[in-house]
Scaffold this motif. Structure first.
Motif, short mmCIF file in Angstrom:
data_model
loop_
_atom_site.label_atom_id
_atom_site.label_comp_id
_atom_site.label_asym_id
_atom_site.label_seq_id
_atom_site.Cartn_x
_atom_site.Cartn_y
_atom_site.Cartn_z
N HIS A 182 0.83 -1.21 0.00
CA HIS A 182 0.00 0.00 0.00
C HIS A 182 0.86 1.26 0.00
O HIS A 182 0.59 2.21 -0.72
CB HIS A 182 -0.96 -0.01 1.19
CG HIS A 182 -2.17 0.85 1.01
ND1 HIS A 182 -2.17 2.19 1.26
CD2 HIS A 182 -3.42 0.54 0.58
CE1 HIS A 182 -3.38 2.69 1.02
NE2 HIS A 182 -4.16 1.71 0.59
N TRP A 183 1.91 1.28 0.81
CA TRP A 183 2.77 2.46 0.89
C TRP A 183 3.51 2.71 -0.43
O TRP A 183 3.43 3.81 -0.98
CB TRP A 183 3.74 2.34 2.06
CG TRP A 183 4.83 3.37 2.02
CD1 TRP A 183 6.15 3.13 1.79
CD2 TRP A 183 4.71 4.78 2.16
NE1 TRP A 183 6.86 4.32 1.81
CE2 TRP A 183 6.00 5.35 2.03
CE3 TRP A 183 3.64 5.63 2.40
CZ2 TRP A 183 6.23 6.71 2.11
CZ3 TRP A 183 3.89 6.99 2.49
CH2 TRP A 183 5.15 7.52 2.34
N PRO A 184 4.23 1.73 -1.00
CA PRO A 184 4.94 2.02 -2.24
C PRO A 184 4.02 2.30 -3.43
O PRO A 184 4.38 3.09 -4.31
CB PRO A 184 5.80 0.78 -2.50
CG PRO A 184 5.47 -0.20 -1.46
CD PRO A 184 4.57 0.41 -0.46
N LEU A 185 2.85 1.67 -3.48
CA LEU A 185 1.96 1.86 -4.62
C LEU A 185 1.02 3.05 -4.47
O LEU A 185 0.72 3.74 -5.44
CB LEU A 185 1.13 0.59 -4.87
CG LEU A 185 1.90 -0.65 -5.31
CD1 LEU A 185 0.98 -1.85 -5.40
CD2 LEU A 185 2.62 -0.40 -6.62
N ILE A 186 0.53 3.29 -3.26
CA ILE A 186 -0.49 4.31 -3.02
C ILE A 186 0.09 5.53 -2.31
O ILE A 186 -0.43 6.63 -2.43
CB ILE A 186 -1.68 3.73 -2.21
CG1 ILE A 186 -2.15 2.41 -2.77
CG2 ILE A 186 -2.82 4.72 -2.11
CD1 ILE A 186 -2.65 2.44 -4.19
N GLY A 187 1.13 5.33 -1.54
CA GLY A 187 1.74 6.45 -0.82
C GLY A 187 1.11 6.70 0.54
O GLY A 187 1.32 7.76 1.13
N VAL A 188 0.35 5.74 1.04
CA VAL A 188 -0.30 5.87 2.34
C VAL A 188 -0.04 4.58 3.12
O VAL A 188 -0.18 3.49 2.58
CB VAL A 188 -1.83 6.08 2.19
CG1 VAL A 188 -2.51 6.08 3.55
CG2 VAL A 188 -2.12 7.35 1.42
N ARG A 189 0.34 4.74 4.38
CA ARG A 189 0.51 3.58 5.26
C ARG A 189 -0.81 3.37 6.00
O ARG A 189 -1.18 4.20 6.83
CB ARG A 189 1.65 3.81 6.24
CG ARG A 189 3.01 3.74 5.60
CD ARG A 189 4.11 3.80 6.67
NE ARG A 189 5.41 3.49 6.09
CZ ARG A 189 6.23 4.39 5.58
NH1 ARG A 189 5.91 5.67 5.56
NH2 ARG A 189 7.39 4.01 5.06
N PRO A 190 -1.52 2.26 5.72
CA PRO A 190 -2.81 2.04 6.36
C PRO A 190 -2.76 2.01 7.88
O PRO A 190 -3.73 2.35 8.55
CB PRO A 190 -3.26 0.68 5.81
CG PRO A 190 -2.49 0.49 4.57
CD PRO A 190 -1.19 1.21 4.76
N PHE A 191 -1.63 1.60 8.45
CA PHE A 191 -1.53 1.49 9.90
C PHE A 191 -0.56 2.52 10.47
O PHE A 191 0.08 2.28 11.49
CB PHE A 191 -1.13 0.06 10.28
CG PHE A 191 -2.13 -0.95 9.82
CD1 PHE A 191 -3.37 -1.04 10.40
CD2 PHE A 191 -1.82 -1.79 8.75
CE1 PHE A 191 -4.30 -1.95 9.95
CE2 PHE A 191 -2.75 -2.72 8.30
CZ PHE A 191 -3.99 -2.80 8.91
N GLY A 192 -0.45 3.66 9.80
CA GLY A 192 0.40 4.74 10.29
C GLY A 192 1.86 4.43 10.08
O GLY A 192 2.24 3.60 9.27
N GLY A 193 2.68 5.12 10.79
CA GLY A 193 4.12 4.85 10.71
C GLY A 193 4.86 5.80 9.83
O GLY A 193 4.42 6.60 9.13
#
Length: 193
Positions: A182-193
């Motif tokens: 999710h982070w590398p593809l969307i740019g958002v960390r679903p669980f923060g961080g």
């Protein structure tokens, strides 16, 4: 924003032709041939998807906020995304009770995914993207379920092991996507961080 809108029209439009313009589709297949039609379908869908991704990314650079979601909605969104992944897996594992019960698990999964993201995101681009997919999935689900009932189509279940496979695949898919992709593809960390 125009790229996002155009992408949604192309992508969701192509994925709706069979249901809302079935006669036109048959005429095009007769005129062009099945392989050419599939090629056009694929190219238009891919262009639509690229425009959606690019347009949404551009809209996120200068968001137009419609509402601000509380932090807890991110947790609710993550929770609602779990059944979305399980339903997506059930669409590809033949003979599940899930498919026998809901008929079109992928569309139900899209509804869960879109609703989850609408709850947690409040920009105009989010409303267009996730609201567009939610409206499309609701309409398509209704049409397909009605068509199934009218034509007597059923989806037989072959055993609980198929459902277990779908659940495990869905959970693994959720964990891999949420924690790694999710982070590398969307740019958002679903669980923060």
């Amino acid at each position: 924003m125009l790229a996002l809108i155009l992408g949604l029209i192309l992508f969701l439009g192509m994925h709706s032709v069979r249901l809302f313009a079935a006669d036109w589709r048959v005429r095009q297949i007769d005129r062009l041939g099945l392989l050419t039609w599939k090629g056009i379908y694929s190219v238009v869908s891919l262009v639509g998807l690229i425009l959606i991704i690019w347009g949404y990314g551009q809209a996120r650079l200068s968001p137009e906020w419609l509402w601000l979601s509380p932090v807890w909605t991110r947790h609710l969104a993550a929770l609602l995304t779990i059944p979305a992944f399980i339903l997506l897996a059930a669409a590809y594992v033949p003979g599940t009770h899930i498919r026998a019960r809901v008929g079109h698990p992928m569309l139900l999964g899209v509804k869960f995914w879109a609703l989850a993201h609408l709850i947690a995101n409040g920009t105009l681009a989010d409303l267009l993207l996730f609201g567009g997919f939610l409206a499309w999935a609701v309409a398509l689900f209704i049409v397909l379920r009605r068509r199934d009932r009218q034509t007597g189509i059923t989806y037989p279940a072959r055993g609980a092991s198929r459902d277990l496979i779908a659940v495990v695949l869905g959970l693994v898919g959720f964990v891999v996507f949420a924690l790694l992709l999710h982070w590398p593809l969307i740019g958002v960390r679903p669980f923060g961080g």
